[in-house]
Motif scaffolding. Structure first.
Motif, short mmCIF file in Angstrom:
data_model
loop_
_atom_site.label_atom_id
_atom_site.label_comp_id
_atom_site.label_asym_id
_atom_site.label_seq_id
_atom_site.Cartn_x
_atom_site.Cartn_y
_atom_site.Cartn_z
N MET A 107 9.15 12.39 -22.83
CA MET A 107 8.68 12.71 -21.47
C MET A 107 8.32 11.41 -20.76
N VAL A 108 8.87 11.22 -19.58
CA VAL A 108 8.60 10.02 -18.81
C VAL A 108 7.45 10.28 -17.86
N MET A 109 6.41 9.42 -17.91
CA MET A 109 5.25 9.58 -17.02
C MET A 109 5.44 8.70 -15.80
N LEU A 110 5.25 9.27 -14.64
CA LEU A 110 5.36 8.51 -13.40
C LEU A 110 4.04 7.79 -13.15
N MET A 111 4.13 6.48 -12.93
CA MET A 111 2.93 5.68 -12.68
C MET A 111 2.61 5.71 -11.19
N ARG A 112 1.37 5.95 -10.88
CA ARG A 112 0.93 5.93 -9.48
C ARG A 112 -0.04 4.77 -9.29
N ASP A 113 0.17 3.99 -8.24
CA ASP A 113 -0.69 2.84 -7.95
C ASP A 113 -1.44 3.08 -6.65
N LEU A 114 -2.64 2.56 -6.60
CA LEU A 114 -3.44 2.62 -5.37
C LEU A 114 -3.11 1.41 -4.52
N ASP A 115 -2.56 1.69 -3.35
CA ASP A 115 -2.18 0.63 -2.42
C ASP A 115 -3.44 0.07 -1.75
N VAL A 116 -3.57 -1.27 -1.78
CA VAL A 116 -4.76 -1.90 -1.20
C VAL A 116 -4.86 -1.59 0.30
N ASP A 117 -3.73 -1.53 0.99
CA ASP A 117 -3.76 -1.25 2.41
C ASP A 117 -4.28 0.15 2.68
N LEU A 118 -3.90 1.10 1.84
CA LEU A 118 -4.40 2.46 1.99
C LEU A 118 -5.91 2.51 1.72
N LEU A 119 -6.34 1.79 0.70
CA LEU A 119 -7.78 1.75 0.40
C LEU A 119 -8.56 1.12 1.54
N ARG A 120 -7.99 0.12 2.17
CA ARG A 120 -8.67 -0.53 3.30
C ARG A 120 -8.85 0.46 4.44
N GLY A 121 -7.82 1.29 4.70
CA GLY A 121 -7.95 2.30 5.74
C GLY A 121 -8.99 3.34 5.39
N PHE A 122 -9.03 3.75 4.13
CA PHE A 122 -10.02 4.74 3.68
C PHE A 122 -11.44 4.21 3.87
N VAL A 123 -11.69 2.98 3.44
CA VAL A 123 -13.03 2.40 3.59
C VAL A 123 -13.39 2.28 5.06
N ALA A 124 -12.43 1.92 5.89
CA ALA A 124 -12.70 1.77 7.33
C ALA A 124 -13.09 3.11 7.95
N ALA A 153 -1.74 6.39 12.86
CA ALA A 153 -1.32 5.59 11.70
C ALA A 153 -2.40 5.61 10.63
N VAL A 154 -3.67 5.53 11.03
CA VAL A 154 -4.76 5.58 10.06
C VAL A 154 -4.83 6.96 9.41
N SER A 155 -4.61 8.00 10.20
CA SER A 155 -4.63 9.36 9.65
C SER A 155 -3.53 9.54 8.62
N ARG A 172 -1.63 9.96 2.91
CA ARG A 172 -0.85 9.39 1.82
C ARG A 172 -1.74 9.09 0.62
N LEU A 173 -2.94 8.55 0.85
CA LEU A 173 -3.85 8.24 -0.24
C LEU A 173 -4.30 9.53 -0.93
N GLU A 174 -4.51 10.60 -0.15
CA GLU A 174 -4.91 11.89 -0.74
C GLU A 174 -3.78 12.46 -1.60
N GLU A 175 -2.54 12.25 -1.18
CA GLU A 175 -1.42 12.70 -1.99
C GLU A 175 -1.37 11.97 -3.32
N ILE A 176 -1.61 10.67 -3.29
CA ILE A 176 -1.57 9.88 -4.53
C ILE A 176 -2.69 10.30 -5.46
N CYS A 177 -3.89 10.53 -4.91
CA CYS A 177 -5.06 10.86 -5.74
C CYS A 177 -5.09 12.34 -6.14
N ALA A 213 -16.47 3.64 -4.29
CA ALA A 213 -17.00 2.48 -5.02
C ALA A 213 -15.87 1.65 -5.61
N HIS A 214 -14.85 2.31 -6.18
CA HIS A 214 -13.70 1.59 -6.73
C HIS A 214 -12.96 0.85 -5.61
N ALA A 215 -12.79 1.52 -4.48
CA ALA A 215 -12.05 0.91 -3.38
C ALA A 215 -12.72 -0.37 -2.89
#
Length: 305
Positions: A1-18, A38-40, A45-50, A73-75
């Motif tokens: 079984m191949v597991m798909l890796m998901r990464d947290l994009d720094v740009d998306l995290l910056r928008g979330f914190v903002a 664009a921010v929305s 997109r970040l909610e889809e990843i998480c 806190a992680h962001a």
């Protein structure tokens, strides 16, 4: 079984914190220089990843959900680490080096504040420090191995450089216990010359001590030699030797000799800034200015005004 890796994009995290810190999409868009839509889209997109809703869109002002709180806190840590990595990689490389000579017995007293300020003011300049006795520092200046130096000499003695500060020079004796000669007058017993702890050749305090003893006709012997103030102070504090120090360098275990101790008078000393020459880099001249500001005292500034 191949597991798909998901990464947290720094740009998306910056928008979330903002959004969280601004309390809404409009404030975040203004902060990030993007449109509200664009921010929305970034948040969706970040909610889809998480796999979680991260923003409570019904609240006013907007606030993170429980999952959003955990991510926040992680962001913030990831954004801080991103900034640190970029600062280290894109910071200007060290392009200059200023070579400074300094007497070892004054480094802890004068250097930390000056070097810290200089590093913040000129982050692209390195400072190398050569600690030695004044005579050897002057030799290295003359040979071009140093750009500037702080040296010590007897007050009023001619020589290169700008005098910045005068210091009282004293015979250093142990604070606790008798001096090495006990209850006798110093030098009264010519078979027991005064045991001296002195810096090596090239130190002005050594020359002051020997000249004063020779003029007074007091016999002496070299009992301890070092270029480290700590070693000399320990030898004196133990009651094994006496030495000559600036009063500012007398530690808690030492005292200055008084008239009753029968030792000859000593001249004052001067702390002198030598260099840099006119052709030196601007950074060397700036460091010289900072050292002069830190070391100069009112007596010297009045005398040279």
């Amino acid at each position: 079984m191949v597991m798909l890796m998901r990464d947290l994009d720094v740009d998306l995290l910056r928008g979330f914190v903002a959004v969280v810190e601004g309390g809404g999409f409009t404030a975040a868009a203004s902060l990030l220089g993007r449109t509200q839509s664009a921010v929305s889209m970034q948040i969706r997109r970040l909610e889809e990843i998480c796999g979680h809703r991260l923003i409570d869109r019904e609240a006013r002002p907007l606030r993170p959900t429980a999952a959003g709180e955990r991510l926040l806190a992680h962001a913030r840590r990831m954004l801080a680490l991103n900034r640190t990595a970029l600062d280290e990689l894109v910071a200007p490389a060290k392009t200059q080096t200023v070579r400074l000579g300094f007497p070892e017995d004054y480094t802890s007293r004068f250097l930390p504040g000056v070097l810290g300020y200089f590093a913040r003011e000129t982050p692209n300049v390195d400072v190398t420090i050569d600690c030695d006795v004044s005579g050897r520092l002057l030799e290295r200046l003359a040979s071009g191995a140093l750009d500037l130096a702080i040296v010590v000499r007897p007050a009023g003695e001619s020589g290169p450089g700008r005098p910045l500060r005068r210091e009282t020079v004293v015979w250093a004796l142990p604070r606790h216990g008798p001096p090495p000669w006990g209850d006798r007058e110093p030098g009264a017993d010519t078979a027991a010359p005064l045991p001296l702890a002195l810096m090596r050749d090239g130190c002005p305090f050594r020359r002051m001590a020997l000249d004063a003893l020779d003029r007074a006709g007091l016999p002496w012997r070299p009992a301890f030699a070092s270029n480290a103030l700590a070693g000399i102070a320990a030898s004196v504090a133990a009651g094994l030797t006496i030495s000559v120090l600036a009063t500012s360098n007398l530690g808690a275990d030492l005292r200055a000799a008084g008239p009753a101790d029968g030792l000859p008078a000593l001249p004052e000393s001067e702390i002198v800034l030598v260099g840099p020459d006119a052709a030196a880099d601007e950074a060397a001249h700036r460091l010289a200015d900072l050292l002069a500001e830190r070391l100069v005292d009112s007596r010297m500034s009045a005398a040279t005004a």
